[in-house]
Design an enzyme around this catalytic site. Structure first.
Site, PDB file in Angstrom:
ATOM      1  N   HIS A 166      10.207   1.067  -9.806  1.00 52.09           N
ATOM      2  CA  HIS A 166       9.065   1.481  -8.994  1.00 52.09           C
ATOM      3  C   HIS A 166       8.557   0.316  -8.154  1.00 52.09           C
ATOM      4  CE1 HIS A 166       5.749  -0.695 -11.041  1.00 52.09           C
ATOM      5  NE2 HIS A 166       6.554  -0.638 -12.078  1.00 52.09           N
ATOM      6  N   CYS A 167       7.728   0.650  -7.162  1.00 53.39           N
ATOM      7  CA  CYS A 167       6.934  -0.339  -6.424  1.00 53.39           C
ATOM      8  C   CYS A 167       5.495   0.149  -6.479  1.00 53.39           C
ATOM      9  CB  CYS A 167       7.471  -0.542  -5.011  1.00 53.39           C
ATOM     10  SG  CYS A 167       7.735   0.979  -4.054  1.00 53.39           S
ATOM     11  N   THR A 168       4.740   0.054  -5.404  1.00 54.83           N
ATOM     12  CA  THR A 168       3.365   0.540  -5.440  1.00 54.83           C
ATOM     13  C   THR A 168       3.307   2.043  -5.179  1.00 54.83           C
ATOM     14  OG1 THR A 168       2.368  -1.584  -4.862  1.00 54.83           O
ATOM     15  CG2 THR A 168       1.099   0.378  -4.339  1.00 54.83           C
TER      16      THR A 168
END
Length: 255
Positions: free
Chosen positions: A152-154
């Site tokens: 994931h990222c943001t």
């Protein structure tokens, strides 16, 4: 078939978590030889810092044991998390869109939607070269074992979107299907509230969504500079033929 391209009897692709709107499974897509990806092995998501206890229990029930976090250092510090029983692997890819937008604004320009599209395309092109070591590490983690993993990222749309595309392409999923998975963010992701800021609404719509030409910009670099996905995987990410065979054995269902 549903609008996410899966048959009704298959598990849901998007998981209804309260604290993450873009958490979904890469299972079911058909790769080499028409073999589908195993369900509940590889997940993609927006950040995991807002998961509720019920959400965490759902991840535990899924057996998620590893979380690959592409957020930059400031992003991770602002929204830190620790999930019981989940190993955290930070692979920082610093966000550059805001910085580049500010540079444009300092020149006295009013940022347009087309400017925002160009900034996003530049960001995706950077994924291919400058940020390749982080994606190479993701593949090494996938090859270490097949314990369920989420990356994931943001927002789970750009850094995560390119990573998902690389995984699916490495497993032989056709590009049009890869693009369909990428664009699902527009149907699922809920941007945080209170982010209006000084930018015009049409600019924010570009920055908080995904477009086919964003991912296409990165894949064009892969094709033009490296000769396609296979030489890019081999020469840049270190995913050679034996590694691809191992990925296929681990993550695609038997013929």
């Amino acid at each position: 078939m549903t609008d996410t391209g899966i048959a009704m009897h298959e598990p849901p692709r998007a998981l209804p978590l309260q604290g993450a709107s873009n958490f979904r499974d890469l299972g079911g897509y058909r790769g080499h030889g028409g073999r589908p990806l195993h369900w509940r092995r590889i997940f993609r998501s927006d950040h995991l810092a807002a998961l509720t206890p019920q959400d965490q229990a759902q991840l535990q029930a899924l057996g998620v044991a590893r979380a690959v976090d592409f957020r930059g250092e400031a992003e991770r510090a602002a929204l830190a998390y620790a999930l019981p029983g989940v190993a955290h692997h930070p692979l920082a890819i610093e966000p550059t869109v805001v910085q580049r937008a500010q540079e444009l604004l300092r020149t006295g320009r009013q940022l347009s939607a087309q400017d925002a599209v160009g900034l996003m395309q530049d960001t995706y092109r950077d994924f291919v070269g400058a940020n390749a070591p982080r994606f190479a590490t993701l593949f090494r983690l996938l090859l270490e074992n097949d314990a369920p993993l989420v990356f994931h990222c943001t927002a789970g749309k750009d850094r995560t979107g390119f990573a998902a595309a690389l995984i699916l392409l490495a497993l032989g999923v056709p590009r049009d299907v890869v693009m369909q998975d990428y664009l699902l963010t527009n149907a699922l992701y809920r941007p945080p509230t209170g982010l209006a800021g000084p930018a015009p609404r049409e600019v924010l719509q570009v920055l908080w969504g995904v477009r086919e030409d964003f991912l296409a910009a990165a894949l064009h670099v892969v094709d033009a500079r490296y000769g396609g996905i296979t030489p890019y995987l081999e020469d840049v990410l270190g995913v050679d033929a034996s590694a691809r065979e191992e990925l296929t054995a681990r993550y695609l269902q038997a013929a």
